[in-house]
Write a protein that holds these residues in place. Structure first.
Motif, PDB file in Angstrom:
ATOM      1  N   TRP A  57       0.821  -1.212   0.000  1.00  0.00           N
ATOM      2  CA  TRP A  57       0.000   0.000   0.000  1.00  0.00           C
ATOM      3  C   TRP A  57       0.854   1.261   0.000  1.00  0.00           C
ATOM      4  CZ3 TRP A  57      -4.718  -0.527  -1.498  1.00  0.00           C
ATOM      5  CH2 TRP A  57      -5.384  -1.741  -1.269  1.00  0.00           C
ATOM      6  N   ILE A  91       1.696   1.608  -3.610  1.00  0.00           N
ATOM      7  CA  ILE A  91       0.530   2.112  -4.347  1.00  0.00           C
ATOM      8  C   ILE A  91       0.362   3.608  -4.120  1.00  0.00           C
ATOM      9  CG2 ILE A  91      -1.994   2.026  -4.486  1.00  0.00           C
ATOM     10  CD1 ILE A  91      -1.738  -0.982  -3.747  1.00  0.00           C
ATOM     11  N   THR A  95      -4.215  -0.650  -8.577  1.00  0.00           N
ATOM     12  CA  THR A  95      -4.095  -1.127  -7.201  1.00  0.00           C
ATOM     13  C   THR A  95      -3.959  -2.643  -7.158  1.00  0.00           C
ATOM     14  OG1 THR A  95      -5.392   0.729  -6.337  1.00  0.00           O
ATOM     15  CG2 THR A  95      -5.249  -1.239  -4.959  1.00  0.00           C
ATOM     16  N   ALA A 109      -6.824   5.851  -6.277  1.00  0.00           N
ATOM     17  CA  ALA A 109      -5.936   4.806  -5.764  1.00  0.00           C
ATOM     18  C   ALA A 109      -5.100   5.326  -4.602  1.00  0.00           C
ATOM     19  CB  ALA A 109      -5.034   4.290  -6.885  1.00  0.00           C
TER      20      ALA A 109
END
Length: 316
Positions: A49, A52, A99, A204
C-alpha cells in the motif's frame, strides 16, 4: 454498466491517419507499462500500500502537470467537470486495476498475472460486441487467438498448480477492468479521458492512505517509485487515454499485449534473467500475430475505395 440516462457523446469520424496515430499511442502506452515489473524489482518497500500510494501520487502529479501544460488551469478544471459518468467509470477502472496489480504481486507470480492480462483483447471484444454491437473482424479474432496462445506458451512453465486464489482473482480483476476501460474509452471518444485516468490515480492514492502502514521510504526507493508512477503509470495512461479513442476496442487491447511480451525482455536485459525457450517461442508467436494484423490494417486503410462501395458514388 453506464447509466442509460447519462448523455451520449457522438463519436467523431476518425480518419485513417488518426487511426494510425491511435495505434502508435496505444503501443507506446504498452511500452511504458512493460517497465513495471523491472522497476518493481528494484523497490525494497515491504508494504504494497505504501508502493501504491507513492506510485499513484507521482502519476497524478504528472497527469495534472501534463493537462495544465496542454490546456491551462481553466481548461484542466473544465476537463474534470465535463468528463461525466464515462470518465468517472474509466477512472474507477484504472484505480482498481493499478491497485490490484501491485497487491497481486504479493500473492502470485508475474507470469500468472500476465496470463490473465492476455485475455484483455478477447474480453474487450466481447464487451464491445455484447454492449454496443461493435463489429470485430475475423482477422482480429484470429490475431487475438494467436496472442493468447503465444502468451500461454510463455507462462506455461510457471503454472505448476501452486497458485494463490487471491492473486489469480486480482489478476482476473485487472483484465476485466482494462477491458471495460478500453470499451468505454472507444465508445465515448468525444470525451477527454486523460482527466479520468488522473482521477483514477487520485482514487488509488486516497484509498492507499487508509491502508498503508508507513509512508517513509529511502531515497533510492523514492526514485524508483517516481519512475514507477511517472514513466510506467502516468505516461502510459496519458498515451492510452489519447490513443484508445481513435481505434476499435479490440485493436487497442491487442496492441496492449505488447506489455507482457516486452516485460520479460526488460527483466532479462536489466536483471540478467535469461528467458526460457518457451518464453522466446511464445513471444515470437505474439509479435508475429501483432505485426501481421497491424500490417493488414494499414493495407486495408491504404486501399483506394471503389466506386459504388462504402459510400463512394458510382459514375452513373
Amino acid at each position: 454498466m453506464i447509466d442509460s440516462a447519462s448523455p451520449i457523446v457522438a463519436s467523431p469520424a476518425v480518419s485513417p491517419r488518426e487511426e494510425r496515430v491511435g495505434m502508435l499511442l496505444v503501443f507506446l502506452s504498452a511500452l511504458m507499462w512493460s517497465f513495471g515489473g523491472t522497476i518493481a524489482r528494484f523497490i525494497t518497500v515491504g508494504d504494497s500500500w505504501t508502493v501504491i500510494f507513492w506510485r499513484s501520487v507521482w502519476a497524478a502529479a504528472f497527469l495534472v502537470g501534463f493537462m495544465v501544460w496542454r490546456d491551462g488551469w481553466r481548461g484542466t478544471l473544465k476537463l474534470f467537470r465535463d468528463m461525466g459518468l464515462p470518465g468517472l467509470a474509466v477512472g474507477i477502472c484504472f484505480a482498481t486495476a493499478s491497485t490490484a496489480f501491485v497487491v497481486a504481486l504479493a500473492y502470485t507470480t508475474v507470469a500468472n498475472i500476465l496470463l490473465m492480462q492476455a485475455g484483455v483483447p478477447l474480453l474487450a471484444a466481447l464487451f464491445a460486441w455484447a454492449l454496443f454491437r461493435e463489429r470485430v473482424g475475423v482477422a482480429t479474432w484470429v490475431a487475438i487467438a494467436a496472442v493468447i496462445t503465444g502468451v500461454a506458451i510463455m507462462v506455461s512453465e510457471s503454472l505448476d498448480g501452486a497458485v494463490s486464489p487471491i492473486g489469480d482473482g486480482l489478476a482476473l480483476l485487472i483484465a476485466v477492468m482494462f477491458s471495460v476501460a478500453t470499451v468505454i474509452t472507444r465508445r465515448f471518444s468525444g470525451v477527454r479521458m486523460t482527466p479520468a485516468t488522473c482521477l483514477g490515480t487520485m482514487l488509488a492514492a486516497g484509498f492507499a492512505v487508509s491502508q498503508a502502514s508507513t509512508f517513509a521510504v529511502s531515497v533510492s526507493d523514492m526514485g524508483f517509485l517516481f519512475a514507477f508512477g511517472v514513466v510506467n503509470l502516468g505516461v502510459g495512461l496519458a498515451f492510452f487515454a489519447t490513443g484508445a479513442r481513435l481505434i476499435p476496442a479490440a485493436i487497442a487491447a491487442l496492441l496492449g499485449t505488447f506489455e507482457p511480451i516486452l516485460g520479460p525482455i526488460w527483466v532479462w536485459l536489466i536483471h540478467s534473467e535469461v528467458p526460457s525457450g518457451r518464453t522466446i517461442i511464445g513471444g515470437a508467436v505474439v509479435v508475429t500475430a501483432l505485426l501481421v494484423h497491424i500490417g493488414l490494417e494499414f493495407k486495408r486503410q491504404a486501399r483506394p475505395e471503389r466506386a459504388g462501395v462504402t459510400g463512394v458514388p458510382s459514375p452513373n
